[in-house]
Write a protein that holds these residues in place. Structure first.
Motif, short mmCIF file in Angstrom:
data_model
loop_
_atom_site.label_atom_id
_atom_site.label_comp_id
_atom_site.label_asym_id
_atom_site.label_seq_id
_atom_site.Cartn_x
_atom_site.Cartn_y
_atom_site.Cartn_z
N GLN A 135 10.64 3.37 2.64
CA GLN A 135 9.49 3.61 3.81
C GLN A 135 8.67 4.57 3.11
OE1 GLN A 135 11.49 4.18 7.51
NE2 GLN A 135 11.98 2.10 7.88
N VAL A 136 7.43 4.45 3.84
CA VAL A 136 6.55 5.66 3.54
C VAL A 136 7.13 6.90 4.31
CG1 VAL A 136 5.04 5.04 5.61
CG2 VAL A 136 3.94 6.14 3.81
N GLY A 137 6.78 8.03 3.39
CA GLY A 137 7.23 9.12 3.83
C GLY A 137 6.44 9.82 4.98
N LYS A 138 7.06 10.85 5.69
CA LYS A 138 6.61 11.60 6.69
C LYS A 138 6.84 12.96 6.46
CE LYS A 138 7.05 8.65 10.79
NZ LYS A 138 5.45 8.70 11.01
N VAL A 139 5.65 13.86 6.63
CA VAL A 139 5.34 15.26 6.51
C VAL A 139 4.97 15.62 7.55
CG1 VAL A 139 5.40 15.06 3.87
CG2 VAL A 139 3.24 14.95 5.27
N ALA A 154 5.95 23.40 -1.69
CA ALA A 154 5.62 22.58 -3.13
C ALA A 154 4.43 21.76 -2.74
CB ALA A 154 6.76 21.82 -3.77
N GLY A 155 4.05 21.56 -1.32
CA GLY A 155 3.03 20.53 -1.32
C GLY A 155 3.56 19.18 -1.14
N LEU A 156 2.35 18.15 -1.24
CA LEU A 156 2.59 16.75 -1.21
C LEU A 156 2.09 16.22 -2.52
CD1 LEU A 156 3.47 14.47 0.64
CD2 LEU A 156 1.20 14.25 1.33
N VAL A 157 3.05 15.38 -3.02
CA VAL A 157 2.69 14.60 -4.15
C VAL A 157 2.02 13.27 -3.97
CG1 VAL A 157 3.45 13.52 -6.46
CG2 VAL A 157 4.76 15.45 -5.55
N PHE A 158 0.90 13.14 -4.48
CA PHE A 158 0.07 11.83 -4.39
C PHE A 158 -0.78 11.63 -5.45
CE2 PHE A 158 -2.27 15.22 -2.28
CZ PHE A 158 -3.44 15.15 -2.46
N LEU A 159 -1.41 10.56 -5.56
CA LEU A 159 -2.38 10.20 -6.73
C LEU A 159 -3.68 10.57 -6.20
CD1 LEU A 159 -0.92 6.85 -7.96
CD2 LEU A 159 -0.51 8.95 -8.90
N PRO A 160 -4.47 11.13 -6.74
CA PRO A 160 -5.91 11.69 -6.14
C PRO A 160 -6.78 10.54 -5.99
CG PRO A 160 -5.76 12.16 -8.76
CD PRO A 160 -4.25 11.60 -8.32
N GLY A 161 -7.18 10.26 -4.84
CA GLY A 161 -7.97 9.35 -4.32
C GLY A 161 -7.31 8.43 -3.30
N GLN A 162 -5.93 8.76 -3.03
CA GLN A 162 -4.99 8.48 -1.92
C GLN A 162 -5.31 8.90 -0.46
OE1 GLN A 162 -0.95 8.03 -3.75
NE2 GLN A 162 -1.07 5.87 -3.78
N TYR A 163 -4.79 8.14 0.57
CA TYR A 163 -4.99 8.69 1.73
C TYR A 163 -3.65 8.76 2.46
CZ TYR A 163 -4.32 3.78 3.33
OH TYR A 163 -3.90 2.29 3.54
N ILE A 164 -3.76 9.31 3.68
CA ILE A 164 -2.46 9.57 4.44
C ILE A 164 -2.82 9.05 6.15
CG2 ILE A 164 -2.82 11.89 4.93
CD1 ILE A 164 0.20 12.44 4.15
N GLY A 200 2.43 9.14 4.49
CA GLY A 200 1.94 8.69 3.32
C GLY A 200 2.71 9.28 2.30
N PRO A 201 1.93 9.15 0.89
CA PRO A 201 0.78 8.84 0.81
C PRO A 201 0.48 7.33 0.68
CG PRO A 201 1.69 9.41 -1.14
CD PRO A 201 2.55 9.65 -0.07
N MET A 202 -0.67 6.71 0.54
CA MET A 202 -0.67 5.26 0.74
C MET A 202 -1.96 5.21 -0.15
SD MET A 202 0.23 4.04 4.68
CE MET A 202 0.42 2.45 4.02
N GLY A 203 -2.39 3.92 -0.64
CA GLY A 203 -3.30 3.07 -1.04
C GLY A 203 -3.39 2.86 -2.57
N SER A 204 -4.33 2.10 -3.11
CA SER A 204 -4.39 1.64 -4.45
C SER A 204 -5.59 2.31 -5.03
CB SER A 204 -4.61 0.09 -4.65
OG SER A 204 -5.58 -0.42 -4.01
N GLY A 256 0.84 -1.39 -0.04
CA GLY A 256 0.02 -0.16 0.07
C GLY A 256 0.83 1.30 -0.07
N VAL A 257 2.17 0.98 0.10
CA VAL A 257 2.92 2.40 0.29
C VAL A 257 3.17 2.71 -1.31
CG1 VAL A 257 5.11 3.18 0.65
CG2 VAL A 257 4.07 1.54 2.18
N THR A 258 2.94 4.01 -1.13
CA THR A 258 3.64 4.76 -2.59
C THR A 258 4.64 5.67 -2.55
OG1 THR A 258 1.09 4.72 -3.29
CG2 THR A 258 2.77 6.04 -4.44
#
Length: 346
Positions: free
Chosen positions: A103-107, A132-142, A196-200, A12-14
């Motif tokens: 590992q999954v990142g921390k912010v 710069a904000g946080l990069v993730f795929l729209p729909g993912q969680y943290i 995060g981010p995490m999730g499929s 689940g880690v991205t």
């Protein structure tokens, strides 16, 4: 030129890496200390095989059939040691992130706003330290650590990727750890740690009609997806496939962010939405459950991509409805949230 590559691991880690023009994904990953599986790095062993879900790339012709067959390549399988991206890409890596020494990142961030939108919904806004904000795929969680405790809770972004302020819709649960913090102790300026981010569960490339089904605060990931689509339209994306959202809640006053949906409907000519209320005493024009309002015109005889986010009973009901109606969507992506469990998605 550099491309952003999302590496989705099976736990689940991205992780997001930058890939230079002409650089292989494997080399880019190693340069950024992500040790993707590999043995030969020459397209011979197949150890680095993954699946590219979206994006453009070149595999060249130097790998052998035993490492990657024509059938596998046609299905989107790739060898990261040979894959040279020519756009941003999303790649499924069939191992856990820990095996790749990543590992999954921390912010870190600061609470900017806490607003109770209804009796059961709270909006949290967090200004991230990274400009710069946080990069993730729209729909993912943290994961968000709950201050003063040793637990975290998990929430889907309602904001789009790359925003300085990340926002979340949070269900207000009486006695809930996060709910109690937000309604009783939280104040603007407090510090939060997010992991995060995490999730499929995230928006894929749109190639056919899309049906979005949201239950309660399960609306959050769809707000993120729609925000990104508005941005892409402003950048010249001419995607015209119809997108319909059905948003279901228990009571009239549980309907939140409808103004945002109105905005999206104005900005995206191909987007429509409807709201549904369960309460039989409601005077809302559409009562019942989302499954009662999935008309044929939004189902397209199954030639659709379905995205579903809501509580487990809703997810199960939709799955049973499709089965009973003999509808097999081209793709079906769903996420359940269980509000009473540590690390839950509500």
């Amino acid at each position: 030129m550099s491309y952003t590559i999302a590496l989705n691991f099976e736990d689940g880690v991205t992780r997001f890496i930058g890939c230079k023009e002409g650089e292989t994904v494997l080399d880019a990953a190693y340069r950024q200390k992500v040790n993707l599986p590999m043995d030969c790095s020459d397209g011979v062993c197949g150890t680095c095989k993954g699946h590219c879900e979206q994006g453009d790339f070149d595999l060249g012709d130097e790998y052998i059939d035993e490492a990657l067959s024509d059938e596998e390549a046609a299905e989107g399988q790739v060898l990261t040691c040979q894959m040279v991206p020519s756009s941003d890409c999303v790649i499924q890596i069939p191992v856990a992130s820990t095996l790749c020494k990543t590992q999954v990142g921390k912010v870190e961030g600061t609470v900017a706003v806490v607003e109770q939108l209804s009796e059961d919904s709270i909006e949290l806004g967090v200004d991230l330290d990274d400009e710069a904000g946080l990069v993730f795929l729209p729909g993912q969680y943290i994961h968000i650590d709950v201050p003063g405790t040793e637990v975290h809770r998990s929430y889907s972004f309602s904001s789009k990727p790359g925003e300085k302020r990340a926002t979340f819709l949070i269900r207000n649960i009486p006695g809930g750890v996060m709910s109690g913090y937000l309604t009783e102790r939280c104040a603007a300026g407090e510090r939060l740690t997010l992991t995060g981010p995490m999730g499929s569960f995230y928006l894929r490339e749109i190639t056919r009609p899309v049906l979005m089904l949201a239950g309660g605060t399960g609306l959050a990931p769809f707000l993120s997806m729609l925000e990104l689509l508005v941005q892409k339209k402003a950048e010249g994306d001419t995607q015209e496939q119809p997108i319909h959202l059905i948003y279901g809640v228990n009571k009239d006053d549980h309907l939140v962010k409808v103004d945002a949906l109105e905005h999206f409907a104005k900005e995206l000519p191909n987007f429509t939405y409807s709201t549904v209320v369960v309460d039989e005493a409601s005077e809302h024009p559409r009562k019942g459950y989302v499954t009662h309002h999935m008309d044929a015109e939004v189902l397209h005889d199954g030639d659709i991509d379905v995205y579903l986010c809501g509580p487990p009973p809703m997810v199960d009901a939709v799955l049973k409805h499709f089965d009973a109606e003999g509808i097999v969507p081209q793709s079906f992506h769903y996420e359940k949230f269980t509000p009473n469990e540590a690390g839950s998605k509500s």
